[in-house]
Design a protein around this motif. Sequence first.
Motif, PDB file in Angstrom:
ATOM      1  N   UNK A  45      -0.835  -0.604 -15.551  1.00 49.47           N
ATOM      2  CA  UNK A  45      -1.302  -0.050 -14.298  1.00 49.47           C
ATOM      3  C   UNK A  45      -2.107  -1.090 -13.538  1.00 49.47           C
ATOM      4  N   UNK A  46      -2.001  -1.066 -12.225  1.00 49.93           N
ATOM      5  CA  UNK A  46      -2.774  -1.946 -11.349  1.00 49.93           C
ATOM      6  C   UNK A  46      -3.559  -1.052 -10.399  1.00 49.93           C
ATOM      7  N   UNK A  47      -4.875  -1.197 -10.377  1.00 52.70           N
ATOM      8  CA  UNK A  47      -5.732  -0.322  -9.590  1.00 52.70           C
ATOM      9  C   UNK A  47      -6.663  -1.134  -8.695  1.00 52.70           C
ATOM     10  N   UNK A  48      -6.816  -0.654  -7.450  1.00 52.11           N
ATOM     11  CA  UNK A  48      -7.857  -1.175  -6.570  1.00 52.11           C
ATOM     12  C   UNK A  48      -8.817  -0.031  -6.275  1.00 52.11           C
ATOM     13  N   UNK A  49     -10.099  -0.270  -6.518  1.00 52.37           N
ATOM     14  CA  UNK A  49     -11.106   0.764  -6.266  1.00 52.37           C
ATOM     15  C   UNK A  49     -12.349   0.143  -5.651  1.00 52.37           C
ATOM     16  N   UNK A  50     -13.110   0.983  -4.995  1.00 58.06           N
ATOM     17  CA  UNK A  50     -14.356   0.509  -4.401  1.00 58.06           C
ATOM     18  C   UNK A  50     -15.413   0.325  -5.477  1.00 58.06           C
ATOM     19  N   UNK A  51     -16.243  -0.682  -5.295  1.00 61.17           N
ATOM     20  CA  UNK A  51     -17.444  -0.847  -6.110  1.00 61.17           C
ATOM     21  C   UNK A  51     -18.635  -0.334  -5.309  1.00 61.17           C
ATOM     22  N   UNK A  52     -18.767  -0.870  -4.082  1.00 58.38           N
ATOM     23  CA  UNK A  52     -19.768  -0.359  -3.142  1.00 58.38           C
ATOM     24  C   UNK A  52     -19.132  -0.272  -1.758  1.00 58.38           C
ATOM     25  N   UNK A  53     -19.598   0.661  -0.942  1.00 57.95           N
ATOM     26  CA  UNK A  53     -19.181   0.745   0.458  1.00 57.95           C
ATOM     27  C   UNK A  53     -20.441   0.631   1.306  1.00 57.95           C
ATOM     28  N   UNK A  54     -20.536  -0.462   2.051  1.00 58.57           N
ATOM     29  CA  UNK A  54     -21.740  -0.709   2.846  1.00 58.57           C
ATOM     30  C   UNK A  54     -21.529  -0.401   4.318  1.00 58.57           C
ATOM     31  N   UNK A  55     -20.292  -0.174   4.716  1.00 56.79           N
ATOM     32  CA  UNK A  55     -20.001   0.233   6.082  1.00 56.79           C
ATOM     33  C   UNK A  55     -19.579   1.687   6.119  1.00 56.79           C
ATOM     34  N   UNK A  56     -19.004   2.099   7.250  1.00 53.45           N
ATOM     35  CA  UNK A  56     -18.448   3.452   7.313  1.00 53.45           C
ATOM     36  C   UNK A  56     -17.257   3.583   6.363  1.00 53.45           C
ATOM     37  N   UNK A  72       0.816  -1.213   0.000  1.00 54.72           N
ATOM     38  CA  UNK A  72       0.000   0.000   0.000  1.00 54.72           C
ATOM     39  C   UNK A  72       0.850   1.263   0.000  1.00 54.72           C
ATOM     40  N   UNK A  73       1.961   1.251   0.738  1.00 53.62           N
ATOM     41  CA  UNK A  73       2.788   2.453   0.828  1.00 53.62           C
ATOM     42  C   UNK A  73       3.565   2.723  -0.458  1.00 53.62           C
ATOM     43  N   UNK A  74       3.585   1.754  -1.368  1.00 49.83           N
ATOM     44  CA  UNK A  74       4.240   1.958  -2.662  1.00 49.83           C
ATOM     45  C   UNK A  74       3.264   2.401  -3.740  1.00 49.83           C
ATOM     46  N   UNK A  75       1.988   2.443  -3.402  1.00 53.77           N
ATOM     47  CA  UNK A  75       0.981   2.863  -4.365  1.00 53.77           C
ATOM     48  C   UNK A  75       0.672   4.346  -4.251  1.00 53.77           C
ATOM     49  N   UNK A  76       0.047   4.888  -5.276  1.00 53.91           N
ATOM     50  CA  UNK A  76      -0.346   6.298  -5.303  1.00 53.91           C
ATOM     51  C   UNK A  76      -1.845   6.414  -5.098  1.00 53.91           C
ATOM     52  N   UNK A  77      -2.222   7.211  -4.122  1.00 50.14           N
ATOM     53  CA  UNK A  77      -3.633   7.388  -3.781  1.00 50.14           C
ATOM     54  C   UNK A  77      -4.265   8.439  -4.692  1.00 50.14           C
ATOM     55  N   UNK A  78      -5.486   8.169  -5.090  1.00 46.44           N
ATOM     56  CA  UNK A  78      -6.298   9.140  -5.813  1.00 46.44           C
ATOM     57  C   UNK A  78      -7.612   9.298  -5.059  1.00 46.44           C
ATOM     58  N   UNK A 108     -15.298   6.877  -4.672  1.00 46.92           N
ATOM     59  CA  UNK A 108     -14.507   7.315  -5.827  1.00 46.92           C
ATOM     60  C   UNK A 108     -12.998   7.192  -5.584  1.00 46.92           C
ATOM     61  N   UNK A 109     -12.571   6.954  -4.341  1.00 52.18           N
ATOM     62  CA  UNK A 109     -11.149   6.880  -4.036  1.00 52.18           C
ATOM     63  C   UNK A 109     -10.551   5.568  -4.523  1.00 52.18           C
ATOM     64  N   UNK A 110      -9.255   5.590  -4.823  1.00 47.28           N
ATOM     65  CA  UNK A 110      -8.584   4.397  -5.333  1.00 47.28           C
ATOM     66  C   UNK A 110      -7.089   4.482  -5.077  1.00 47.28           C
ATOM     67  N   UNK A 111      -6.413   3.378  -5.287  1.00 43.60           N
ATOM     68  CA  UNK A 111      -4.954   3.341  -5.187  1.00 43.60           C
ATOM     69  C   UNK A 111      -4.419   2.644  -6.431  1.00 43.60           C
ATOM     70  N   UNK A 112      -3.274   3.131  -6.912  1.00 41.31           N
ATOM     71  CA  UNK A 112      -2.770   2.648  -8.202  1.00 41.31           C
ATOM     72  C   UNK A 112      -1.261   2.450  -8.155  1.00 41.31           C
ATOM     73  N   UNK A 113      -0.805   1.395  -8.821  1.00 43.00           N
ATOM     74  CA  UNK A 113       0.618   1.125  -8.998  1.00 43.00           C
ATOM     75  C   UNK A 113       0.924   1.010 -10.500  1.00 43.00           C
ATOM     76  N   UNK A 114       2.180   1.235 -10.852  1.00 47.41           N
ATOM     77  CA  UNK A 114       2.649   0.991 -12.215  1.00 47.41           C
ATOM     78  C   UNK A 114       3.666  -0.143 -12.176  1.00 47.41           C
ATOM     79  N   UNK A 115       3.601  -1.036 -13.138  1.00 45.83           N
ATOM     80  CA  UNK A 115       4.572  -2.114 -13.216  1.00 45.83           C
ATOM     81  C   UNK A 115       4.828  -2.438 -14.683  1.00 45.83           C
ATOM     82  N   UNK A 116       5.810  -3.276 -14.921  1.00 44.96           N
ATOM     83  CA  UNK A 116       6.076  -3.713 -16.289  1.00 44.96           C
ATOM     84  C   UNK A 116       6.243  -5.220 -16.323  1.00 44.96           C
ATOM     85  N   UNK A 117       5.927  -5.785 -17.437  1.00 46.78           N
ATOM     86  CA  UNK A 117       6.103  -7.217 -17.672  1.00 46.78           C
ATOM     87  C   UNK A 117       7.131  -7.385 -18.785  1.00 46.78           C
TER      88      UNK A 117
END
Length: 597
Positions: A570-581, A470-476, A499-508
């Motif tokens: 790019x590798x991104x993790x984002x919310x689809x739904x948030x049902x809690x706080x 997580x600390x190597x990713x960029x927050x949006x 709408x918030x997300x975190x993203x990394x860049x990598x290469x293959x």
Amino acid sequence: MTKRDMYMDNAEAEALQQAAKSELSEEVQDRRLAWWREARFGMFIHWGLYSLLGGVWKGKEVPGAYGEHIMLRGQIPVKEYETVAESFNPTRFDADAWVRAAKEAGMKYLVITAKHHDGFALYDSAVSDFNIVKRTPYGRDPMKDLAEACRKHDVKLCFYYSHSMDWHHPDSQGNTHDYPNNIGAWDDLESWINDEDKRTRYERYLNEKAFPQLKELLTQYGDVGLIWFDCGHKVTDEQGQRFVDFVRSLQPDCLVNRRVRRDGFGDYGNSGDNQLHIRINRKDWESIHTMNNSWGYKKTDHNWKSVKSILHNMIDVFSLNGNYLLNVGPTPEGEFDDKSIEILQGVGRWMEQNDESVHGTSGSPIGKPQWGRCTANGQKLYLHVFDWPASGELIVPGLRNGLARAYLLADPKRTPLRWERVGKEDIRLYVPSEALDPDATVIVAEAEGELDANPVKRLLEKDYANRFGAFDGDIEGEKLRYDTGKKDRDVVTDWANVADRIRWTYRAASPGDYSVKIVYGAQEGKAGGTFIVETNGQKLTGSVTAKGNGYEFIEQELGVIRLDEPGSYGLTVRADTITGDVLMNLKEVQLRPVKSR
């Protein structure tokens, strides 16, 4: 970690404040920092009256991780705390032994608590008689002995000085059990700066004690490498700058750390206490760590870190172009305890073989390889391999140069290692079947010509999981933020905005299939929802499972993604739904090779 602990000693308390602009030219800064950049590794020493108590007051252990905070945590009145000095008699103190222990561990500078928050001076101060010479049966000035020993062994003497808080002084901050109208230990700046009485009395403390004692430290012990200030978030910009200017006026080459005020002040940055993961926002910075939990000696603290974990932690810091301060809390008798000596000797054995990969080096030009970390010096890369490749093949990612040679640093014969180029940006080294050092084996790779490297993470097709921390990713986004980076707090948290997300860049470097795993924590009754992991146009979905306090981590397999050709992704993790706080506390994403295609 509670907010209270954060506001005591940790630099992350100031992390969100706007950085100040440095008043120094690059040329002056480079000259002043030259010795410190070369040193890389130093010893922190927390020692004082609190060492005699060892975390226990009147037969009861005082709550709190830090032994040096016992006066505050135990609400010990000034008059009672003063009587502790009557029994403080460190007759086994040997400055030469302390400095030799630091030097044999590979350390180049020593930072000693000349005065901590309790207000007790560990030297002969004319400003306040609450000091080791005038109040204790010992009656000697250990700073004089340390200054002499440091000069003898070519170790830089540096002083820690608690400038913002002094629990002994009636006009300072922190002690409200003796002085109810004082500024509280956890009061933020905004709560008192417009209070004329508190502000005026605090200025009196600064002028009566803090500045005069700093003058003593900077005029009575010869050249001082740096003044290590603490809790700068409790003073104003103007006050912080006054301390910087005051040090400069007495010893122009003496360094000042960030905690004199906040980020942008001083000569270099600081991490938080025992912060394992950090987002770097300053070229020169320093990470500080204890061998157990406490800084000062604490009788009940047996949570010792292993030599291996300390080595991995400090090498990680070096690879990020940081310095590493490792703390010792001497006993009240003035000795390093057996466990601290054991750890120092373990680190020293590794440094004896590998100090070339530390002193005078800079950060990694190839990022954070999956197998370990890297430092550099000129055309040399020092590959610190934590996890030895089972295949006997080590990929050096992102290195566009050829190699003049490669060898194991601890190999006295420097037997050449066979290598070959893999595409335009990678090199494959053929290494022995077993590591020379189970903690960290160092390989030297000497590049042909000036280093030309790509730091973007390269996926490895075998031997290793590809971890995206997580600390190597960029927050949006607006809510999502990095946690403290301490043990098990290397997550992004407060994920309350869909709408918030975190993203990394990598290469293959080649086509391949990778299984995707996500590691997260989710607090019961607070976290919940669904999320999407996306790369190369492929989406995998998951549902959050809540468990415990949000820091009991869950590993969840999501499926397989395919990369059909080499390239950057790019590798991104984002919310689809948030049902809690909140959604979850995300720790890492893993891409594990399934097969090559």
